[in-house]
Design a protein around this motif. Structure first.
Motif, short mmCIF file in Angstrom:
data_model
loop_
_atom_site.label_atom_id
_atom_site.label_comp_id
_atom_site.label_asym_id
_atom_site.label_seq_id
_atom_site.Cartn_x
_atom_site.Cartn_y
_atom_site.Cartn_z
N ASN A 82 11.19 78.74 -10.83
CA ASN A 82 10.72 77.91 -11.49
C ASN A 82 9.72 77.23 -11.00
O ASN A 82 8.17 76.92 -11.79
N SER B 104 13.60 76.12 -18.39
CA SER B 104 12.54 75.78 -17.55
C SER B 104 11.35 76.57 -16.99
O SER B 104 10.28 76.12 -17.13
N LYS C 97 9.35 77.01 -20.61
CA LYS C 97 8.38 75.58 -20.37
C LYS C 97 7.07 76.45 -20.01
O LYS C 97 5.91 75.46 -20.31
N SER C 98 7.72 76.29 -19.15
CA SER C 98 6.17 77.05 -18.09
C SER C 98 5.41 77.55 -18.47
O SER C 98 4.05 78.09 -18.43
#
Length: 124
Positions: free
Chosen positions: A34, A66, A69-70
């Motif tokens: 991440n 996460s 999300k990226s």
């Protein structure tokens, strides 16, 4: 080091650290992946982000919220609507395998690289 360079907007140095991490194959957990994905998303290195995501999946490291999300940030920067990103996320939350394949194919098509969702078949 990667996080420090990224936080200080020293993207060239951060990218070199990320490249070394990938080459040395020391990305081994969601946090390390991440960190690299977040750097690539922030710096506009979308092709590298998709390749890293595919490496993550094929290595057996399970993406977490996460991660997506990226990846969602990348899709939005590439012109996909937030609503479309939320739909992809809904598919992933309902059916992990199908959702993961959808993420990979959508990212690959928008970034313009070959999508191979067969890599994730054994990992899920």
């Amino acid at each position: 080091m990667l996080c420090m360079y990224k936080k200080n907007a020293r993207f060239e140095e951060a990218t070199q650290v990320a490249k070394q991490m990938r080459e040395m194959k020391i990305l081994s957990d969601p946090l390390s992946y991440n960190s690299v994905l977040g750097l690539y998303a922030l710096d506009g290195r979308f092709k590298e982000a998709v390749e890293t995501f595919k490496e993550m999946v094929s290595s057996g490291v399970r993406p977490d919220d996460s991660t997506f999300k990226s990846l969602g940030t990348i899709l939005i920067k590439l012109g996909l609507s937030k609503k479309a990103v939320l739909r992809i996320e809904d598919v992933r939350k309902q059916e992990m395998k199908r959702g993961l394949e959808l993420w990979i194919s959508t990212l690959s098509s928008l970034v313009g690289i070959q999508s191979n969702t067969e890599d994730c078949d054994d990992e899920l």
